[in-house]
Motif scaffolding. Structure first.
Motif, PDB file in Angstrom:
ATOM      1  N   ALA A 151      -1.477   0.896  -0.490  1.00  0.00           N
ATOM      2  CA  ALA A 151      -0.769  -0.174  -1.193  1.00  0.00           C
ATOM      3  C   ALA A 151       0.189  -0.910  -0.268  1.00  0.00           C
ATOM      4  N   SER A 152       0.809  -0.176   0.662  1.00  0.00           N
ATOM      5  CA  SER A 152       1.727  -0.814   1.599  1.00  0.00           C
ATOM      6  C   SER A 152       0.979  -1.794   2.506  1.00  0.00           C
TER       7      SER A 152
ATOM      8  N   SER B 187       0.004  -4.815   0.456  1.00  0.00           N
ATOM      9  CA  SER B 187       1.133  -5.717   0.178  1.00  0.00           C
ATOM     10  C   SER B 187       1.426  -6.604   1.378  1.00  0.00           C
TER      11      SER B 187
ATOM     12  N   TYR C 284      -1.321  -9.228   1.512  1.00  0.00           N
ATOM     13  CA  TYR C 284      -1.155 -10.243   0.473  1.00  0.00           C
ATOM     14  C   TYR C 284      -0.046 -11.228   0.840  1.00  0.00           C
ATOM     15  N   ALA C 285       1.032 -10.710   1.454  1.00  0.00           N
ATOM     16  CA  ALA C 285       2.121 -11.602   1.854  1.00  0.00           C
ATOM     17  C   ALA C 285       1.644 -12.602   2.909  1.00  0.00           C
TER      18      ALA C 285
ATOM     19  N   ALA D  83       7.350  -7.715   3.706  1.00  0.00           N
ATOM     20  CA  ALA D  83       6.571  -6.475   3.637  1.00  0.00           C
ATOM     21  C   ALA D  83       7.465  -5.285   3.280  1.00  0.00           C
TER      22      ALA D  83
ATOM     23  N   GLY E 142       8.028  -5.368  -0.360  1.00  0.00           N
ATOM     24  CA  GLY E 142       6.812  -4.934  -1.059  1.00  0.00           C
ATOM     25  C   GLY E 142       6.612  -3.434  -0.981  1.00  0.00           C
TER      26      GLY E 142
ATOM     27  N   HIS F 259       9.039  -1.742  -3.346  1.00  0.00           N
ATOM     28  CA  HIS F 259       8.585  -1.920  -4.734  1.00  0.00           C
ATOM     29  C   HIS F 259       7.449  -0.956  -5.074  1.00  0.00           C
ATOM     30  N   GLN F 260       6.510  -0.809  -4.158  1.00  0.00           N
ATOM     31  CA  GLN F 260       5.393   0.105  -4.401  1.00  0.00           C
ATOM     32  C   GLN F 260       5.883   1.544  -4.514  1.00  0.00           C
TER      33      GLN F 260
END
Length: 406
Positions: free
Chosen positions: A190-191, A194, A197-198, A275, A278, A281-282
């Motif tokens: 997930a990291s 993220s 995606y950024a 990042a 993100g 948050h994850q």
């Protein structure tokens, strides 16, 4: 039935019942002083006792039934007047059954009372000293034998129960370990996603800006250049205006390109901070660990790629270690900088009190920091918790800024 199978449960009743029935038949087939009807009645009471006593949960009620049977047997012994016979057999049978059914201390007291009662009955009936000693020796020997059997059986059951519990705990620990490994893999994935995606979002924004602004202006230039040959034939003044207009649009397009490139450089440097947010948050969503990020002391957000990656990986590994080992509820990351260095401090309120074991994760964090030209230190937080302090040089960033200004 305490987890026993029905066959085993009935087996424990059938065996003593058969022993009682066979001995009752034997005593009835031989002439004795006892009344056959009374003898059969006493044995019938014992048979009922065998089938009723396992269903009695209270120790006090069980002890009362044992005492009642003892008194009934002594009465039968006194009436029959036998030194050896059915009454003595029933007393021994009752003693053996008590060794299995009653708690160990109660069974010992009850056996002592049985032996004392037998001595009194034998003495009152004129029994010889040898007979009394023989009866006492037999009862003591049988009690010791069957009590040891009971103790071995209980010890075996306790060992089996402990082994089953340990096996169950081992399975649970293996399951928990697999879940943690799965969660760790998902967190890393997930990291990375993220971060991707950024970057993708920023690239999409830049592509949209190029299409909407520069693309429109370049289209205008192309249209005017296509019409220029016809305008040159018709009017010199109009052609000069077109040329000036094309030059103006071209300059505006060049300025727009420079602006987009400048924004792209800023966006790429901001990917590091995006990042990190993100990642935090994850972690909060997947682990329940509350993580705060403080960038109030950050006066400069333009990081080189190696610095951005180093901070991201060290924060990722630090949060992973906190989740796996610290048993913490809160973690905090503080990022600040001066003219030459970037500083990151990561703290938690976990169980660490000063004894640190350098495993693969901590060693990898330290090596990553040193590879980037920085340093990484670990220290305890009062009253408990771990503090990680990272220092990275920003000389690369300053050089890049000078090249950009040129």
């Amino acid at each position: 039935m305490n987890g026993q199978t029905p066959a085993r449960h009935y087996y424990k009743k059938l065996v003593p019942s058969l022993i009682l029935i066979l001995n009752c038949i034997q005593f009835l087939s031989h002439p004795t002083k006892a009344d056959p009807i009374l003898l059969a009645f006493v044995f019938a009471v014992y048979l009922a006792f065998i089938w009723i006593i396992p269903n009695v949960a209270s120790t006090a009620v069980s002890l009362s039934i044992f005492i009642g049977l003892w008194l009934l047997t002594d009465f039968f012994w006194a009436v029959s007047g036998q030194e050896q016979g059915a009454a003595y057999f029933l007393i021994v049978f009752l003693m053996i059954y008590a060794a299995f059914r009653l708690p160990s201390r109660l069974s010992l007291i009850f056996t002592a009372c049985l032996i004392g009662g037998n001595i009194l009955l034998l003495s009152s009936q004129g029994g010889s000293l040898n007979t009394i000693i023989s009866n006492i020796s037999i009862m003591i020997g049988l009690y010791v034998f069957f009590s040891s059997m009971r103790f071995r059986r209980e010890a075996r059951k306790e060992a089996e129960r402990n082994h089953a519990e340990l096996a169950k705990m081992h399975v649970q620990l293996e399951h928990a370990h697999k879940e943690l490994q799965k969660a760790h893999a998902e967190l890393q994935e997930a990291s990375v996603l993220s971060l991707r995606y950024a970057v993708l979002e920023e690239r999409t924004r830049i592509a949209r800006d190029i299409h909407d602004s520069i693309g429109h202006e370049l289209t205008s230039v192309i249209v005017q250049l296509q019409s220029l040959p016809y305008i040159l034939k018709s009017s010199k003044e109009d052609s000069e205006k077109v040329i000036q207009n094309v030059l103006s649009v071209a300059r505006e397009s060049l300025q727009e390109v420079r602006s987009v490139v400048h924004q792209m450089g800023r966006s790429e440097s901001m990917v590091g901070l995006t990042a990190l947010r993100g990642l935090i948050h994850q972690v909060e969503e997947r682990s329940g660990l509350h993580v705060s990020l403080d960038t109030a002391g950050l006066s400069e957000e333009s990081w080189p790629p190696n610095v951005s990656e180093t901070i991201y990986r060290i924060l990722q590994e630090a949060l992973t270690n906190i989740i796996r080992h610290a048993d913490a509820s809160h973690a905090a990351a503080v990022i600040s900088n001066d003219k030459s260095h970037l500083y990151v401090t990561i703290t938690d309120d976990g169980l660490f009190t000063g004894i640190l074991t350098y495993g693969f994760g901590l060693t990898g964090m330290k090596e990553r920091a040193e590879k980037a030209g920085g340093s990484l230190t670990f220290s305890a937080v009062q009253p408990s918790g771990l503090k990680i302090e990272l220092s990275l040089p920003l000389m690369t960033t300053n050089k890049e800024q000078k090249d950009e200004q040129r």
